[in-house]
Design a protein around this motif. Structure first.
Motif, mmCIF file in Angstrom:
data_model
loop_
_atom_site.group_PDB
_atom_site.id
_atom_site.type_symbol
_atom_site.label_atom_id
_atom_site.label_comp_id
_atom_site.label_asym_id
_atom_site.label_seq_id
_atom_site.Cartn_x
_atom_site.Cartn_y
_atom_site.Cartn_z
ATOM 1 N N TYR A 176 41.974 44.053 45.602
ATOM 2 C CA TYR A 176 42.843 43.488 46.631
ATOM 3 C C TYR A 176 43.061 41.993 46.453
ATOM 4 O O TYR A 176 43.911 41.402 47.111
ATOM 5 C CB TYR A 176 42.289 43.798 48.019
ATOM 6 C CG TYR A 176 42.155 45.286 48.252
ATOM 7 C CD1 TYR A 176 43.261 46.119 48.155
ATOM 8 C CD2 TYR A 176 40.920 45.853 48.521
ATOM 9 C CE1 TYR A 176 43.143 47.489 48.328
ATOM 10 C CE2 TYR A 176 40.795 47.223 48.703
ATOM 11 C CZ TYR A 176 41.909 48.036 48.609
ATOM 12 O OH TYR A 176 41.773 49.393 48.775
ATOM 13 N N GLY A 177 42.304 41.370 45.568
ATOM 14 C CA GLY A 177 42.452 39.944 45.329
ATOM 15 C C GLY A 177 43.592 39.597 44.395
ATOM 16 O O GLY A 177 44.065 38.465 44.369
ATOM 17 N N LEU B 49 32.155 43.012 52.130
ATOM 18 C CA LEU B 49 32.460 43.295 50.726
ATOM 19 C C LEU B 49 31.903 44.658 50.358
ATOM 20 O O LEU B 49 30.829 45.042 50.833
ATOM 21 C CB LEU B 49 31.797 42.271 49.805
ATOM 22 C CG LEU B 49 32.122 40.806 49.965
ATOM 23 C CD1 LEU B 49 31.286 39.978 48.991
ATOM 24 C CD2 LEU B 49 33.594 40.565 49.732
ATOM 25 N N VAL B 50 32.599 45.355 49.496
ATOM 26 C CA VAL B 50 32.090 46.566 48.877
ATOM 27 C C VAL B 50 32.150 46.339 47.375
ATOM 28 O O VAL B 50 33.224 46.063 46.824
ATOM 29 C CB VAL B 50 32.934 47.812 49.263
ATOM 30 C CG1 VAL B 50 32.399 49.051 48.550
ATOM 31 C CG2 VAL B 50 32.952 48.009 50.769
ATOM 32 N N ASP C 28 37.526 43.907 49.253
ATOM 33 C CA ASP C 28 37.436 43.196 50.513
ATOM 34 C C ASP C 28 38.834 42.973 51.061
ATOM 35 O O ASP C 28 39.820 43.329 50.421
ATOM 36 C CB ASP C 28 36.660 41.891 50.373
ATOM 37 C CG ASP C 28 37.270 40.907 49.384
ATOM 38 O OD1 ASP C 28 38.021 41.341 48.503
ATOM 39 O OD2 ASP C 28 36.993 39.707 49.489
ATOM 40 N N ASP C 29 38.909 42.399 52.238
ATOM 41 C CA ASP C 29 40.185 42.139 52.891
ATOM 42 C C ASP C 29 40.722 40.797 52.409
ATOM 43 O O ASP C 29 40.291 39.743 52.884
ATOM 44 C CB ASP C 29 39.992 42.136 54.397
ATOM 45 C CG ASP C 29 41.263 41.835 55.166
ATOM 46 O OD1 ASP C 29 42.338 41.674 54.521
ATOM 47 O OD2 ASP C 29 41.190 41.735 56.392
ATOM 48 N N TRP D 83 39.547 34.285 39.973
ATOM 49 C CA TRP D 83 39.036 35.146 41.040
ATOM 50 C C TRP D 83 40.043 36.248 41.357
ATOM 51 O O TRP D 83 39.659 37.367 41.668
ATOM 52 C CB TRP D 83 38.731 34.308 42.273
ATOM 53 C CG TRP D 83 38.120 35.039 43.443
ATOM 54 C CD1 TRP D 83 37.503 36.267 43.439
ATOM 55 C CD2 TRP D 83 38.048 34.594 44.791
ATOM 56 N NE1 TRP D 83 37.049 36.588 44.689
ATOM 57 C CE2 TRP D 83 37.374 35.575 45.547
ATOM 58 C CE3 TRP D 83 38.485 33.445 45.437
ATOM 59 C CZ2 TRP D 83 37.126 35.456 46.917
ATOM 60 C CZ3 TRP D 83 38.228 33.323 46.794
ATOM 61 C CH2 TRP D 83 37.556 34.314 47.524
ATOM 62 N N GLY D 84 41.311 35.959 41.253
ATOM 63 C CA GLY D 84 42.344 36.917 41.613
ATOM 64 C C GLY D 84 42.905 37.702 40.447
ATOM 65 O O GLY D 84 43.929 38.357 40.581
ATOM 66 N N LYS D 85 42.247 37.650 39.298
ATOM 67 C CA LYS D 85 42.752 38.343 38.109
ATOM 68 C C LYS D 85 41.685 39.276 37.541
ATOM 69 O O LYS D 85 40.499 38.989 37.638
ATOM 70 C CB LYS D 85 43.123 37.330 37.028
ATOM 71 C CG LYS D 85 44.210 36.364 37.429
ATOM 72 C CD LYS D 85 44.442 35.344 36.350
ATOM 73 C CE LYS D 85 45.436 34.290 36.820
ATOM 74 N NZ LYS D 85 45.541 33.188 35.873
#
Length: 133
Positions: A40-41, A108-109, A126-127, A49-51
């Protein structure tokens, strides 16, 4: 000790290293060609972090991206569920977004896949909207 118990122990040690901020120790539990992704990031979180990541160098970038984006104030794994090569961990984490000063508290999962006592795949869930990036 069963293989599943060994996998849980590896993940516990990995989290202990993370809690100390010891990325080199974290990587000692990770296969050099491991995959690492926060579903979801992607497109929401800054930097690496988002890749999706592959290998130690990109995983280091993942941790750098987190450190640049947020100040972690709490990281509390509270349940581990393990079967065969998988360990699933539920975590409460909280902190402050550096850019905005906005606090966050997120569940977090983490889903870990291990082979030969090394992480070969990590999926974080996570959201992504909870941080306000």
């Amino acid at each position: 000790m069963s293989t599943t118990d060994q996998h849980v122990l590896v993940i516990q040690k990995l989290y202990e290293a993370f809690g100390r901020g010891d990325v080199a120790a974290v990587l000692s539990f990770v296969d050099p060609d491991a995959t690492w992704v926060n579903q979801y990031g992607q497109g929401h979180f800054p930097g690496q972090w988002g890749k999706p990541c592959r290998g130690h160098a990109e995983i280091v970038g993942f941790f750098q991206g987190i450190n640049e984006a947020v100040e972690i104030q709490g990281f509390n794994p509270y349940e581990m569920i393990a079967q065969d090569s998988k360990v699933v961990v539920l975590i409460h984490w909280n902190g402050v977004v550096r850019q905005t000063g906005k606090p966050f508290a997120v569940l977090l999962v983490h889903i870990w896949t291990l082979r030969d006592e090394k992480v070969v795949d990590y999926i974080g869930l996570d959201d992504a909207t909870a941080y306000g990036f």
